[in-house]
Design an enzyme around this catalytic site. Structure first.
Site, PDB file in Angstrom:
ATOM      1  N   THR A 230       0.825  -1.205   0.000  1.00 48.85           N
ATOM      2  CA  THR A 230       0.000   0.000   0.000  1.00 48.85           C
ATOM      3  C   THR A 230       0.863   1.260   0.000  1.00 48.85           C
ATOM      4  O   THR A 230       2.010   1.247   0.469  1.00 48.85           O
ATOM      5  CB  THR A 230      -0.889   0.001   1.262  1.00 48.85           C
ATOM      6  OG1 THR A 230      -1.474   1.275   1.432  1.00 48.85           O
ATOM      7  CG2 THR A 230      -0.082  -0.309   2.511  1.00 48.85           C
ATOM      8  N   ASP A 231       0.276   2.370  -0.474  1.00 50.97           N
ATOM      9  CA  ASP A 231       0.983   3.657  -0.395  1.00 50.97           C
ATOM     10  C   ASP A 231       0.990   4.191   1.040  1.00 50.97           C
ATOM     11  O   ASP A 231       1.717   5.138   1.342  1.00 50.97           O
ATOM     12  CB  ASP A 231       0.355   4.688  -1.344  1.00 50.97           C
ATOM     13  CG  ASP A 231      -1.095   5.029  -1.021  1.00 50.97           C
ATOM     14  OD1 ASP A 231      -1.713   4.321  -0.195  1.00 50.97           O
ATOM     15  OD2 ASP A 231      -1.620   6.003  -1.599  1.00 50.97           O
ATOM     16  N   GLU A 232       0.203   3.568   1.933  1.00 55.53           N
ATOM     17  CA  GLU A 232       0.137   4.073   3.307  1.00 55.53           C
ATOM     18  C   GLU A 232       1.458   3.891   4.056  1.00 55.53           C
ATOM     19  O   GLU A 232       1.675   4.522   5.087  1.00 55.53           O
ATOM     20  CB  GLU A 232      -1.025   3.413   4.069  1.00 55.53           C
ATOM     21  CG  GLU A 232      -2.356   3.712   3.409  1.00 55.53           C
ATOM     22  CD  GLU A 232      -3.567   3.255   4.209  1.00 55.53           C
ATOM     23  OE1 GLU A 232      -3.502   3.253   5.445  1.00 55.53           O
ATOM     24  OE2 GLU A 232      -4.576   2.893   3.577  1.00 55.53           O
TER      25      GLU A 232
ATOM     26  N   TYR B  37      -1.850  -0.773  10.850  1.00 53.50           N
ATOM     27  CA  TYR B  37      -1.943  -1.417   9.529  1.00 53.50           C
ATOM     28  C   TYR B  37      -0.746  -1.067   8.665  1.00 53.50           C
ATOM     29  O   TYR B  37      -0.043  -1.951   8.148  1.00 53.50           O
ATOM     30  CB  TYR B  37      -3.245  -0.996   8.820  1.00 53.50           C
ATOM     31  CG  TYR B  37      -3.253  -1.296   7.334  1.00 53.50           C
ATOM     32  CD1 TYR B  37      -3.240  -2.616   6.873  1.00 53.50           C
ATOM     33  CD2 TYR B  37      -3.262  -0.267   6.386  1.00 53.50           C
ATOM     34  CE1 TYR B  37      -3.226  -2.901   5.506  1.00 53.50           C
ATOM     35  CE2 TYR B  37      -3.262  -0.545   5.021  1.00 53.50           C
ATOM     36  CZ  TYR B  37      -3.240  -1.856   4.586  1.00 53.50           C
ATOM     37  OH  TYR B  37      -3.228  -2.128   3.238  1.00 53.50           O
TER      38      TYR B  37
ATOM     39  N   LYS C  92       2.359  -3.399   7.166  1.00 51.76           N
ATOM     40  CA  LYS C  92       2.645  -3.551   5.730  1.00 51.76           C
ATOM     41  C   LYS C  92       4.082  -3.104   5.430  1.00 51.76           C
ATOM     42  O   LYS C  92       4.782  -3.716   4.624  1.00 51.76           O
ATOM     43  CB  LYS C  92       1.650  -2.749   4.880  1.00 51.76           C
ATOM     44  CG  LYS C  92       0.228  -3.284   4.887  1.00 51.76           C
ATOM     45  CD  LYS C  92       0.075  -4.687   4.293  1.00 51.76           C
ATOM     46  CE  LYS C  92       0.327  -4.747   2.805  1.00 51.76           C
ATOM     47  NZ  LYS C  92      -0.038  -6.083   2.248  1.00 51.76           N
TER      48      LYS C  92
HETATM   49  P1  NAD Z   1      -9.219  -7.774   1.729  1.00 51.37           P
HETATM   50  O1  NAD Z   1      -9.261  -7.522   3.203  1.00 51.37           O
HETATM   51  O2  NAD Z   1     -10.428  -7.547   0.900  1.00 51.37           O
HETATM   52  O3  NAD Z   1      -8.767  -9.290   1.466  1.00 51.37           O
HETATM   53  C1  NAD Z   1      -7.750  -9.915   2.206  1.00 51.37           C
HETATM   54  C2  NAD Z   1      -7.872 -11.411   1.991  1.00 51.37           C
HETATM   55  O4  NAD Z   1      -6.812 -12.044   2.716  1.00 51.37           O
HETATM   56  C3  NAD Z   1      -9.188 -12.017   2.483  1.00 51.37           C
HETATM   57  O5  NAD Z   1      -9.731 -12.879   1.518  1.00 51.37           O
HETATM   58  C4  NAD Z   1      -8.778 -12.770   3.737  1.00 51.37           C
HETATM   59  O6  NAD Z   1      -9.602 -13.914   3.993  1.00 51.37           O
HETATM   60  C5  NAD Z   1      -7.347 -13.160   3.414  1.00 51.37           C
HETATM   61  N1  NAD Z   1      -6.532 -13.390   4.615  1.00 51.37           N
HETATM   62  C6  NAD Z   1      -6.427 -12.596   5.701  1.00 51.37           C
HETATM   63  N2  NAD Z   1      -5.602 -13.144   6.592  1.00 51.37           N
HETATM   64  C7  NAD Z   1      -5.147 -14.297   6.058  1.00 51.37           C
HETATM   65  C8  NAD Z   1      -4.242 -15.298   6.486  1.00 51.37           C
HETATM   66  N3  NAD Z   1      -3.647 -15.227   7.685  1.00 51.37           N
HETATM   67  N4  NAD Z   1      -3.998 -16.344   5.667  1.00 51.37           N
HETATM   68  C9  NAD Z   1      -4.603 -16.449   4.462  1.00 51.37           C
HETATM   69  N5  NAD Z   1      -5.472 -15.530   4.003  1.00 51.37           N
HETATM   70  C10 NAD Z   1      -5.742 -14.462   4.794  1.00 51.37           C
HETATM   71  O7  NAD Z   1      -7.989  -6.925   1.198  1.00 51.37           O
HETATM   72  P2  NAD Z   1      -7.798  -6.183  -0.212  1.00 51.37           P
HETATM   73  O8  NAD Z   1      -8.400  -4.844  -0.114  1.00 51.37           O
HETATM   74  O9  NAD Z   1      -8.177  -7.091  -1.303  1.00 51.37           O
HETATM   75  O10 NAD Z   1      -6.217  -5.980  -0.214  1.00 51.37           O
HETATM   76  C11 NAD Z   1      -5.353  -6.982  -0.753  1.00 51.37           C
HETATM   77  C12 NAD Z   1      -3.920  -6.545  -0.572  1.00 51.37           C
HETATM   78  O11 NAD Z   1      -3.714  -5.309  -1.224  1.00 51.37           O
HETATM   79  C13 NAD Z   1      -3.525  -6.345   0.887  1.00 51.37           C
HETATM   80  O12 NAD Z   1      -2.225  -6.830   1.052  1.00 51.37           O
HETATM   81  C14 NAD Z   1      -3.566  -4.833   1.073  1.00 51.37           C
HETATM   82  O13 NAD Z   1      -2.643  -4.437   2.041  1.00 51.37           O
HETATM   83  C15 NAD Z   1      -3.190  -4.351  -0.309  1.00 51.37           C
HETATM   84  N6  NAD Z   1      -3.726  -3.041  -0.705  1.00 51.37           N
HETATM   85  C16 NAD Z   1      -5.060  -2.767  -0.598  1.00 51.37           C
HETATM   86  C17 NAD Z   1      -5.539  -1.532  -1.013  1.00 51.37           C
HETATM   87  C18 NAD Z   1      -7.022  -1.193  -0.957  1.00 51.37           C
HETATM   88  O14 NAD Z   1      -7.390  -0.063  -1.237  1.00 51.37           O
HETATM   89  N7  NAD Z   1      -7.906  -2.114  -0.644  1.00 51.37           N
HETATM   90  C19 NAD Z   1      -4.675  -0.573  -1.527  1.00 51.37           C
HETATM   91  C20 NAD Z   1      -3.326  -0.899  -1.642  1.00 51.37           C
HETATM   92  C21 NAD Z   1      -2.867  -2.131  -1.228  1.00 51.37           C
END
Ligand code: NAD
Length: 365
Positions: A149-151, A174, A178
């Site tokens: 993430t950019d955070e 969070y 990350k």
């Molecule tokens: P999300 O919370 O929708 O999905 C996360 C998934 O990971 C879920 O399906 C969950 O069941 C699974 N999970 C959690 N803990 C687990 C574990 N211990 N073992 C196996 N599976 C596990 O998240 P998202 O929004 O799809 O984000 C996905 C990735 O992208 C993350 O790494 C997040 O940090 C990154 N990200 C998200 C955003 C955003 O805006 N949503 C932006 C930048 C980066």
């Protein structure tokens, strides 16, 4: 078979690789999986613990495909990861599994340390073991792509953009977890030679987004005539990216990115939260008018998130220059698609709202 005849596999012009996708039942992971199965000849194994945020319904459109496989497992479980690597024998790992909601990290940081840091560590160890056992050709082609993430970069003032060389300054449990995982991935490349890639992306939005996050929460609350809680004065700025544009960027980086590099991904769509909420209100007023009047009447300012970062904005120039990526959706087109999807799919979010998450305030510490 005579030498001049080719099998169906050989006729297929698309190379076929095995992608192991952690967190593939989540918001972004499921978009990557749907794209891989629908638009390529590659195979996918989803590894997902199915926490509150994981939802197999988001994978329903690909579940019956013979190139799709699902393993319910926790990435912190090294033995389970080792068995999956040994059995599936992946060419690419795309690591999206994470605890992802800042507000939940304020209420309960332990799960973020476990999954985001310890889980990434255990996955790196098993990826390294697997990679070391590959033959030279497959070893050279193998990639471990960590999605972040950019955070991790902290908060910006009125000016400036996050670049790949911006110093890390995470402010929430969070983003700190990350940031730690990014550092582990970097170290496994520099120390052990594991071919890694990292992407740092801005806020995503789009279909299948869990309704604790700003955009789906506002759409659903507005449809139900409930208050639209805006944190603080609503002036915090985020850079929004449509989830399918992010999925395109991720697949490009995984397959064509320079090993050891990081790429920032962003939508060139900076918006104050209050303007996002007002735009959702006017889209809903147009697409599903409310007899009680315009939805803006539902906007309610609530106590700010503790330590709320003021502004995030991404310089996505590197991925554009080096890999030719650009987002296809503007915020106007992407948000219209998103609102339409939530209007068309009440079954998907209705099950969540009546079960694991009912829209309550999280993370007020
Ligand atoms: P999300 O919370 O929708 O999905 C996360 C998934 O990971 C879920 O399906 C969950 O069941 C699974 N999970 C959690 N803990 C687990 C574990 N211990 N073992 C196996 N599976 C596990 O998240 P998202 O929004 O799809 O984000 C996905 C990735 O992208 C993350 O790494 C997040 O940090 C990154 N990200 C998200 C955003 C955003 O805006 N949503 C932006 C930048 C980066």
């Amino acid at each position: 078979m005579p030498a001049f005849e080719k099998s169906a596999d050989q006729l297929d012009p698309r190379p076929s690789f095995r992608f192991l996708i952690t967190g593939g039942a989540g918001f972004i992971g499921s978009a990557v999986v749907r794209k891989l199965v629908a638009e390529t000849g590659h195979s996918v194994c989803v590894v997902d613990k199915l926490t509150y945020a994981g939802n197999r319904a988001s994978l329903a459109s690909v579940a019956a495909d013979p190139r799709f496989r699902f393993e319910q497992a926790d990435i912190t479980d090294g033995a389970a990861m080792r068995a999956i690597f040994a059995d599936y024998d992946p060419d690419f790992v795309m690591h999206l599994a994470a605890e992802s909601h800042v507000d939940r990290s304020i209420d309960g940081p332990a799960a973020f340390i476990e999954t985001n840091i310890v889980g990434t560590f255990s996955l790196l160890q098993e990826a390294l073991r697997h990679w070391r056992g590959l033959d030279e050709v497959r070893k050279a082609a193998f990639r471990f792509h960590h999605i972040s993430t950019d955070e991790v970069f902290g908060s910006l003032g009125a000016d400036g953009l996050f670049r790949e060389d911006t110093a890390y300054q995470p402010n929430s449990p969070y983003s700190a977890s990350k940031a730690a995982s990014d550092h582990l991935v970097r170290a496994w490349h520099h120390t052990y030679g594991l071919p890694t890639l990292i992407t740092n992306c801005s806020n995503n939005y789009g279909p299948y987004h869990f309704p604790e996050k700003l955009i789906p929460l506002m759409i659903i609350n507005a449809l139900e005539g409930k208050p639209l809680p805006v944190y603080g004065n609503g002036h915090n700025v985020r850079d929004w990216l449509y989830v399918d544009d992010h999925a395109d960027a991720l697949l490009l980086v995984a397959q064509q990115g320079q090993v050891g590099e990081t790429y920032n991904v962003g939508g060139h769509n900076e918006m104050a939260n209050i303007d996002v909420v007002k735009t959702i209100c006017s889209l809903l007023d147009e697409l599903r008018p409310d007899p009680a009047g315009p939805r803006e009447r539902l906007i309610t300012y609530v106590t700010d998130r503790p330590g709320h970062d003021a502004r995030y904005a991404i310089d996505a120039g590197k991925i554009g220059r080096e890999l030719g990526w650009a987002p296809k959706e503007t915020f106007a087109t992407g948000l219209r698609r998103t609102v339409a999807w939530y209007l068309d799919n009440p079954g998907w979010w209705g099950d969540i709202r009546s079960g694991v998450y009912r829209g309550e305030r999280l993370g007020s510490a």
